[in-house]
Write a protein that holds these residues in place. Structure first.
Motif, short mmCIF file in Angstrom:
data_model
loop_
_atom_site.label_atom_id
_atom_site.label_comp_id
_atom_site.label_asym_id
_atom_site.label_seq_id
_atom_site.Cartn_x
_atom_site.Cartn_y
_atom_site.Cartn_z
N ALA A 1 5.95 -10.47 -21.42
CA ALA A 1 5.96 -9.27 -20.57
C ALA A 1 4.73 -8.41 -20.84
O ALA A 1 4.13 -7.86 -19.90
N GLY A 2 4.36 -8.30 -22.11
CA GLY A 2 3.16 -7.55 -22.45
C GLY A 2 1.91 -8.16 -21.85
O GLY A 2 1.03 -7.45 -21.34
N LEU A 3 1.82 -9.49 -21.88
CA LEU A 3 0.66 -10.18 -21.30
C LEU A 3 0.64 -10.08 -19.78
O LEU A 3 -0.43 -10.14 -19.17
N MET A 4 1.80 -9.91 -19.17
CA MET A 4 1.84 -9.75 -17.72
C MET A 4 1.36 -8.38 -17.28
O MET A 4 0.70 -8.25 -16.24
N ILE A 5 1.68 -7.36 -18.06
CA ILE A 5 1.47 -5.98 -17.61
C ILE A 5 0.22 -5.34 -18.18
O ILE A 5 -0.63 -4.81 -17.44
N ILE A 6 0.05 -5.36 -19.51
CA ILE A 6 -1.00 -4.57 -20.15
C ILE A 6 -2.41 -5.00 -19.73
O ILE A 6 -3.23 -4.13 -19.39
N PRO A 7 -2.77 -6.31 -19.70
CA PRO A 7 -4.13 -6.67 -19.27
C PRO A 7 -4.43 -6.22 -17.84
O PRO A 7 -5.55 -5.76 -17.55
N ALA A 8 -3.45 -6.36 -16.94
CA ALA A 8 -3.68 -5.96 -15.55
C ALA A 8 -3.90 -4.46 -15.43
O ALA A 8 -4.76 -4.00 -14.68
N VAL A 9 -3.11 -3.68 -16.19
CA VAL A 9 -3.28 -2.22 -16.17
C VAL A 9 -4.63 -1.83 -16.74
O VAL A 9 -5.31 -0.93 -16.21
N PHE A 10 -5.06 -2.49 -17.80
CA PHE A 10 -6.37 -2.21 -18.38
C PHE A 10 -7.48 -2.52 -17.38
O PHE A 10 -8.46 -1.76 -17.26
N ALA B 1 1.06 -10.93 -5.58
CA ALA B 1 1.34 -10.62 -6.98
C ALA B 1 2.56 -9.71 -7.09
O ALA B 1 3.39 -9.87 -7.98
N GLY B 2 2.66 -8.73 -6.17
CA GLY B 2 3.81 -7.82 -6.17
C GLY B 2 5.12 -8.54 -5.91
O GLY B 2 6.14 -8.25 -6.55
N ILE B 3 5.09 -9.49 -4.98
CA ILE B 3 6.29 -10.27 -4.67
C ILE B 3 6.74 -11.06 -5.90
O ILE B 3 7.91 -11.04 -6.29
N LEU B 4 5.78 -11.77 -6.52
CA LEU B 4 6.11 -12.57 -7.70
C LEU B 4 6.61 -11.70 -8.85
O LEU B 4 7.61 -12.02 -9.51
N PHE B 5 5.93 -10.57 -9.07
CA PHE B 5 6.27 -9.71 -10.20
C PHE B 5 7.67 -9.13 -10.04
O PHE B 5 8.50 -9.21 -10.97
N PHE B 6 7.98 -8.57 -8.88
CA PHE B 6 9.28 -7.93 -8.72
C PHE B 6 10.40 -8.96 -8.52
O PHE B 6 11.56 -8.66 -8.80
N LEU B 7 10.06 -10.17 -8.08
CA LEU B 7 11.05 -11.25 -8.09
C LEU B 7 11.40 -11.61 -9.53
O LEU B 7 12.58 -11.80 -9.87
N LEU B 8 10.38 -11.69 -10.38
CA LEU B 8 10.60 -11.97 -11.80
C LEU B 8 11.46 -10.88 -12.43
O LEU B 8 12.43 -11.16 -13.14
N VAL B 9 11.11 -9.61 -12.18
CA VAL B 9 11.86 -8.50 -12.76
C VAL B 9 13.29 -8.51 -12.24
O VAL B 9 14.24 -8.22 -12.99
N ALA C 1 0.84 -1.21 0.00
CA ALA C 1 0.00 0.00 0.00
C ALA C 1 0.87 1.26 0.00
O ALA C 1 0.53 2.26 -0.65
N LYS C 2 1.98 1.20 0.72
CA LYS C 2 2.88 2.36 0.77
C LYS C 2 3.51 2.61 -0.60
O LYS C 2 3.66 3.76 -1.03
N LEU C 3 3.86 1.53 -1.32
CA LEU C 3 4.46 1.68 -2.65
C LEU C 3 3.47 2.29 -3.64
O LEU C 3 3.89 2.90 -4.63
N ALA C 4 2.17 2.10 -3.40
CA ALA C 4 1.15 2.61 -4.31
C ALA C 4 0.79 4.07 -4.05
O ALA C 4 0.02 4.66 -4.82
N GLU C 5 1.32 4.65 -2.99
CA GLU C 5 0.99 6.04 -2.66
C GLU C 5 1.58 7.00 -3.69
O GLU C 5 2.67 6.77 -4.22
N ASP C 6 0.86 8.07 -3.96
CA ASP C 6 1.36 9.11 -4.87
C ASP C 6 2.64 9.72 -4.30
O ASP C 6 2.70 10.05 -3.12
N ILE D 1 2.05 0.01 -11.82
CA ILE D 1 1.93 -1.40 -11.43
C ILE D 1 1.65 -1.57 -9.93
O ILE D 1 0.77 -2.35 -9.55
N PRO D 2 2.36 -0.87 -9.02
CA PRO D 2 2.01 -0.98 -7.60
C PRO D 2 0.57 -0.56 -7.30
O PRO D 2 -0.10 -1.15 -6.43
N LYS D 3 0.06 0.45 -8.02
CA LYS D 3 -1.34 0.86 -7.84
C LYS D 3 -2.28 -0.25 -8.32
O LYS D 3 -3.33 -0.50 -7.72
#
Length: 357
Positions: A165-174, A208-216, A29-34, A195-197
């Protein structure tokens, strides 16, 4: 080129470490803050520590050598990288409203097409396929004589994770934005702000955040290893230094140049080169200027000096014939030089404001 790329690349790797650790601590939640990301990168001490940690991890692996370091780490990381990519992609495309993102990503839209889109995509190929950095030359020199070069090339094409990478990010953002493509900003803002938001708005966001940033992080480490190995092996060959001495020298240069990029958004934010912070300038210099020039020079060297016949002779060590010879000849003699010049001119013109990409 790798000596200039890997320092600022390691700075971004340090940012990934920071976000991964924060997700492990349950601070999604802190990472998602403006304003969190901008406050973090403007804090010189915090970014420098993360950068040093990432750098040292890479250098320790390189210091251990090809077999004991790079080979062991790659055998461990690459399968995990593929598995995590599949898991996150499945998770992303199954979010409510995510299929609109899949359609936006995979279905061509003539309204969004422009010549500059093509130029930008061609420029992205340099990073995606590790072209004009010396990486392919370095690791190609480690290949056994009977290894099929064409089969190895096909593996690079198949396992390039750009589509994944596109399938990981773009659908979730949409799904998060309700189908607003304007949320797909390019660059760090997408990964470290949007992405944090997205994760904060969905169930199991921390997981999901743990998996995503571990992957990155795994992807960043493997790329950093490849870049650093290219630089170290060049120093070894050209200066006849030992691997340990070469690693230490390259590591020292990495720390110095990377520190400039680290502090460029904080204590050194007042210093700008042609209107750019250090990190942005190094990115522009390597990606938009040096790599297209290197690609152009390589194409001319292979086609005019080495010659297609010698290339075919080398390729046929691992197979009966050069199956892609006709395509290769057209690409190396005509298309590659032309595209490299187009990328160079367009990127430089865009940087100076002469055209808009």
């Amino acid at each position: 080129i790798p000596v200039l790329i890997v320092p600022y690349y390691s700075v971004i790797g340090g940012w990934v470490i920071k976000y991964f650790v924060e997700y492990l601590k349950g601070n999604g939640a802190k990472l998602a803050e403006d304003g969190y990301f901008s406050n973090f990168i403007s804090n010189g001490l915090s970014t420098e520590i993360c950068f040093i940690v990432f750098c040292m991890f890479t250098l320790i692996i390189i210091y251990a050598g090809v077999r004991n370091g790079i080979e062991r780490v790659s055998k461990f990381m690459m399968p995990i990288l593929v598995v995590l990519s599949v898991i996150i992609a499945i998770y992303s495309v199954t979010r409510p409203g995510a299929l609109a993102g899949v359609k936006y990503f995979l279905v061509p839209n003539p309204k969004n097409f422009s010549w500059m889109t093509v130029v930008t995509a061609m420029g992205q190929m340099f990073y995606s396929l590790s072209i004009a950095m010396g990486i392919l030359v370095t690791f190609g020199s480690y290949m056994k004589k009977d290894t099929s070069i064409e089969d190895s090339t096909r593996n690079v094409e198949v396992f390039d994770i750009a589509i994944m990478a596109g399938l990981m990010i773009i659908p979730a953002v949409f799904a998060f934005s309700g189908g607003d493509p304007d949320t797909l900003q390019a660059g760090p803002s997408l990964m470290f702000i949007t992405i944090p938001k997205v994760f904060d708005s969905m169930g199991f966001g921390t997981f999901a955040g743990i998996l995503f940033f571990l992957l990155v992080l795994f992807a960043a480490v493997t790329s950093s290893i490849a870049l650093t190995e290219s630089a170290v092996s060049t120093v070894e060959d050209e200066l006849k230094w030992s691997r340990k001495k070469s690693t230490v020298i390259v590591g020292f240069i990495m720390i110095i140049l990377g520190t400039l990029s680290c502090l460029g958004y904080g204590p050194l934010s007042f210093v700008k080169i042609i209107g750019m912070q250090f990190l942005d300038f190094f990115d522009f210099l390597t990606n938009s200027v040096m790599m297209p020039i290197a690609a152009l020079m390589t194409s001319l060297f292979v086609s005019k000096v080495v010659g297609v016949d010698r290339m075919e002779e080398e390729i046929r060590h691992g197979e009966s014939k050069f199956r892609r010879k006709k395509i290769f000849v057209v690409m190396i003699k005509y298309l590659c030089p032309i595209f490299a010049i187009i990328i160079l001119v367009s990127s430089v013109a865009n940087a100076f404001g002469w055209i808009s990409m």
